[in-house]
Write a protein that holds these residues in place. Sequence first.
Motif, short mmCIF file in Angstrom:
data_model
loop_
_atom_site.label_atom_id
_atom_site.label_comp_id
_atom_site.label_asym_id
_atom_site.label_seq_id
_atom_site.Cartn_x
_atom_site.Cartn_y
_atom_site.Cartn_z
N GLN A 1 50.55 40.43 46.26
CA GLN A 1 51.05 39.70 45.09
C GLN A 1 50.58 40.37 43.80
N VAL A 2 51.52 40.69 42.91
CA VAL A 2 51.17 41.25 41.61
C VAL A 2 50.63 40.11 40.74
N THR A 3 49.50 40.35 40.11
CA THR A 3 48.90 39.32 39.26
C THR A 3 49.25 39.57 37.79
N LEU A 4 49.00 38.57 36.99
CA LEU A 4 49.17 38.71 35.55
C LEU A 4 48.32 39.87 35.03
N ALA A 5 47.11 40.00 35.54
CA ALA A 5 46.23 41.09 35.12
C ALA A 5 46.81 42.45 35.52
N ASP A 6 47.40 42.53 36.74
CA ASP A 6 48.06 43.79 37.15
C ASP A 6 49.15 44.16 36.16
N ARG A 7 49.95 43.18 35.80
CA ARG A 7 51.08 43.43 34.89
C ARG A 7 50.59 43.83 33.50
N MET A 8 49.61 43.12 32.98
CA MET A 8 49.08 43.44 31.65
C MET A 8 48.47 44.84 31.64
N GLY B 1 40.18 41.84 31.33
CA GLY B 1 38.86 41.36 31.68
C GLY B 1 38.90 39.93 32.17
N LEU B 2 38.04 39.64 33.11
CA LEU B 2 37.83 38.28 33.58
C LEU B 2 36.38 37.94 33.36
N VAL B 3 36.13 36.85 32.66
CA VAL B 3 34.78 36.34 32.46
C VAL B 3 34.77 34.92 32.99
N PHE C 1 36.49 36.03 48.47
CA PHE C 1 35.15 36.60 48.47
C PHE C 1 35.10 38.01 49.05
N ASP C 2 36.08 38.36 49.87
CA ASP C 2 36.08 39.68 50.50
C ASP C 2 36.43 40.75 49.48
N PRO C 3 35.98 41.99 49.71
CA PRO C 3 36.18 43.05 48.72
C PRO C 3 37.64 43.23 48.26
N GLN C 4 38.60 43.07 49.13
CA GLN C 4 40.00 43.25 48.72
C GLN C 4 40.48 42.16 47.77
N PHE C 5 39.74 41.07 47.65
CA PHE C 5 40.12 39.97 46.77
C PHE C 5 39.36 39.98 45.44
N PHE C 6 38.36 40.84 45.30
CA PHE C 6 37.56 40.86 44.07
C PHE C 6 38.45 41.09 42.85
N PRO C 7 38.06 40.56 41.71
CA PRO C 7 38.86 40.72 40.49
C PRO C 7 39.21 42.17 40.15
N LEU C 8 38.28 43.10 40.41
CA LEU C 8 38.57 44.49 40.08
C LEU C 8 39.66 45.08 40.96
N GLN C 9 39.94 44.44 42.08
CA GLN C 9 41.03 44.87 42.96
C GLN C 9 42.33 44.13 42.64
N ARG C 10 42.26 43.18 41.70
CA ARG C 10 43.42 42.34 41.40
C ARG C 10 43.89 42.49 39.95
N GLY C 11 43.63 43.68 39.37
CA GLY C 11 44.18 43.99 38.06
C GLY C 11 43.21 43.94 36.91
#
Length: 195
Positions: A55-62, A70-72, A79-89
């Motif tokens: 799934q493309v996220t808003l962060a991926d698109r931006m 950035g996500l704060v 929780f798994d590495p493939q789901f971490f924020p840095l992997q999601r845009g």
Amino acid sequence: DLRTQMNRRAALGGAAQARVDDPLADAQDGRRLLLQGGDCAESFDHSIVGLPVGQVTLADRMRSLGYATGLVGKWNNGFDPQFFPLQRGFNEFFGFLAGAHDYLPGKQNPVYRGTQEIVESEYLTDALAREAVDFIERRKTGPFFLHLAFNAIHTPMQATPEYRARFPNITDPLRKEMAAMLSAIERPDRQRTRL
């Protein structure tokens, strides 16, 4: 009955909500919808413990449009590495992965900067505001997208004596704790007014 700067401005601007029986009442689903740009009627497969990887996220698109992303704050999307924020845009992440998190220093479960666990010594709401302001200051000369997800006023109910002292007339301990946590988000003498 708690009057705050933010809820007053929101109500005056037409964003008041008197009911909480809307399709976004589940915070995790609401967060997913925001990040995925989904339809409110969409249902999620809750057997997946994170945002679906394809799934493309808003962060991926931006990010694809040249924005620094950035996500704060609160992630709660895997929780798994493939789901971490840095992997999601997101280019940057400062926050925590779970749905709830301790606020007080010394009691906290992991806080992350990127993918590295760090020790945070500040009250969580204050730390999130500090990091959001820092992101904006560093990125203000170019386009940026910051997703700031305060955890307050989610459980556990933990405020500092300083924030509790703002409400000497509230006698109910739980109500005082909630008011104190809410006031931490708005703290007018610090960075919150800059956000």
